[in-house]
Scaffold this motif. Structure first.
Motif, PDB file in Angstrom:
ATOM      1  N   SER A  59      -2.559  23.439  87.565  1.00 49.12           N
ATOM      2  CA  SER A  59      -1.249  22.963  88.021  1.00 49.12           C
ATOM      3  C   SER A  59      -1.057  23.212  89.517  1.00 49.12           C
ATOM      4  N   VAL A  60      -1.532  24.369  89.989  1.00 51.56           N
ATOM      5  CA  VAL A  60      -1.447  24.677  91.426  1.00 51.56           C
ATOM      6  C   VAL A  60      -2.277  23.672  92.228  1.00 51.56           C
ATOM      7  N   LEU A  61      -3.496  23.407  91.760  1.00 56.57           N
ATOM      8  CA  LEU A  61      -4.371  22.463  92.460  1.00 56.57           C
ATOM      9  C   LEU A  61      -3.793  21.048  92.432  1.00 56.57           C
ATOM     10  N   ILE A  62      -3.264  20.643  91.274  1.00 58.11           N
ATOM     11  CA  ILE A  62      -2.650  19.313  91.166  1.00 58.11           C
ATOM     12  C   ILE A  62      -1.437  19.210  92.090  1.00 58.11           C
ATOM     13  N   GLY A  63      -0.654  20.284  92.175  1.00 56.93           N
ATOM     14  CA  GLY A  63       0.494  20.304  93.072  1.00 56.93           C
ATOM     15  C   GLY A  63       0.070  20.166  94.530  1.00 56.93           C
ATOM     16  N   ILE A  86       7.679  27.686  90.705  1.00 60.77           N
ATOM     17  CA  ILE A  86       8.669  28.578  90.072  1.00 60.77           C
ATOM     18  C   ILE A  86       9.098  28.000  88.730  1.00 60.77           C
ATOM     19  N   THR A  87       9.377  26.712  88.706  1.00 63.90           N
ATOM     20  CA  THR A  87       9.785  26.055  87.457  1.00 63.90           C
ATOM     21  C   THR A  87       8.669  26.102  86.425  1.00 63.90           C
ATOM     22  N   THR A  88       7.429  25.904  86.863  1.00 64.22           N
ATOM     23  CA  THR A  88       6.286  25.918  85.947  1.00 64.22           C
ATOM     24  C   THR A  88       6.110  27.285  85.298  1.00 64.22           C
TER      25      THR A  88
END
Length: 253
Positions: A59-63, A86-88
């Motif tokens: 998710s961090v990489l996709i973001g 934060i939401t994730t």
């Protein structure tokens, strides 16, 4: 020419015509995000790896790809990224709790025939896989809302630099309210579009409403919609507050 290649070319041409260089980067980001998901799935096959941790890293990489590569590193994308992460994290804790309570991981009886030739003893926790599926299905909608609110609030401050913090937060939330309905409906219709054949099958088998709702496949997908909607609703106040705090702090300096 292969139909998929032709469709990809049409998409590329349209994205360049509409978005220019940013449209071109958006097109290539699709392949970069696919690569992230592919490698994440490859690591998930290792029983010693935690799928939830892998999903958060993905998710961090996709973001980073979807926000920084496409829109470059600036105030809007940084705040949108922080709001998304934060939401994730909050949503991740919520989804783990809900998944553990509902116990809808694994496969439903409707999938028994298709899986009859495969072994289910693969040494992977299906509850964690279910959590990973929900997070990966939700991250796009959360980022969409976060960057939309950040862009709108930056424009508000640019054209009305004397606005107060309370009014700015309220403006961000009002913008988010307009996005909320559209995004939740998008998630809802994406589910029914993807599972229309299953719903027709339920009808052909004369399932009652109660049997449909209690079906594991239907329940898991409904949970995905509800959790995704929860994430979209959560990111609105979080993004609005962070944007207001940062923008007014910069203005004071």
């Amino acid at each position: 020419m292969n139909v998929i290649v032709l469709l990809a070319i049409i998409l590329l041409v349209l994205m360049i015509m509409v978005g220019g260089k940013k449209g071109l980067r958006s097109f290539f980001s699709l392949f970069l995000n696919f690569g992230v998901i592919f490698f994440t799935l490859a690591f998930m096959l290792n029983p010693d790896m935690n799928p939830i941790i892998l999903t958060f890293i993905a998710s961090v990489l996709i973001g980073c790809i979807s926000l920084f590569y496409i829109n470059e590193i600036n105030q809007k994308t940084i705040i949108a990224f922080i709001s998304t992460m934060i939401t994730t994290v909050i949503l991740l804790v919520f989804i783990v709790f809900v998944s553990d309570s509902l116990m809808i991981q694994g496969f439903g009886e409707e999938e028994t025939e298709a899986l009859s030739g495969y072994s289910l003893y693969i040494g992977i926790d299906f509850m964690k896989i279910g959590v990973s599926v929900i997070i990966l299905s939700t991250i796009g909608a959360i980022m969409d809302v976060a960057i939309s609110i950040a862009s709108a609030m930056h424009e508000i401050v640019k054209h009305n630099p004397k606005i107060g913090k309370k009014d700015l937060v309220n403006s961000g939330i009002n913008i988010g309210r307009d996005i909320l309905g559209a995004d939740t409906n998008t998630l809802f219709f994406a589910f029914f579009g993807g599972y229309l054949a299953l719903l027709i099958w339920f009808k052909d088998l004369s399932y009652s409403i109660g049997e449909i709702i209690n079906s594991k496949i239907f329940s898991s997908e409904l949970m995905l919609i509800l959790c995704a909607g929860t994430g979209v609703a959560l990111v609105i106040p979080i993004s609005s507050w962070i944007n207001a705090y940062y923008l007014l702090r910069v203005k004071e300096k």
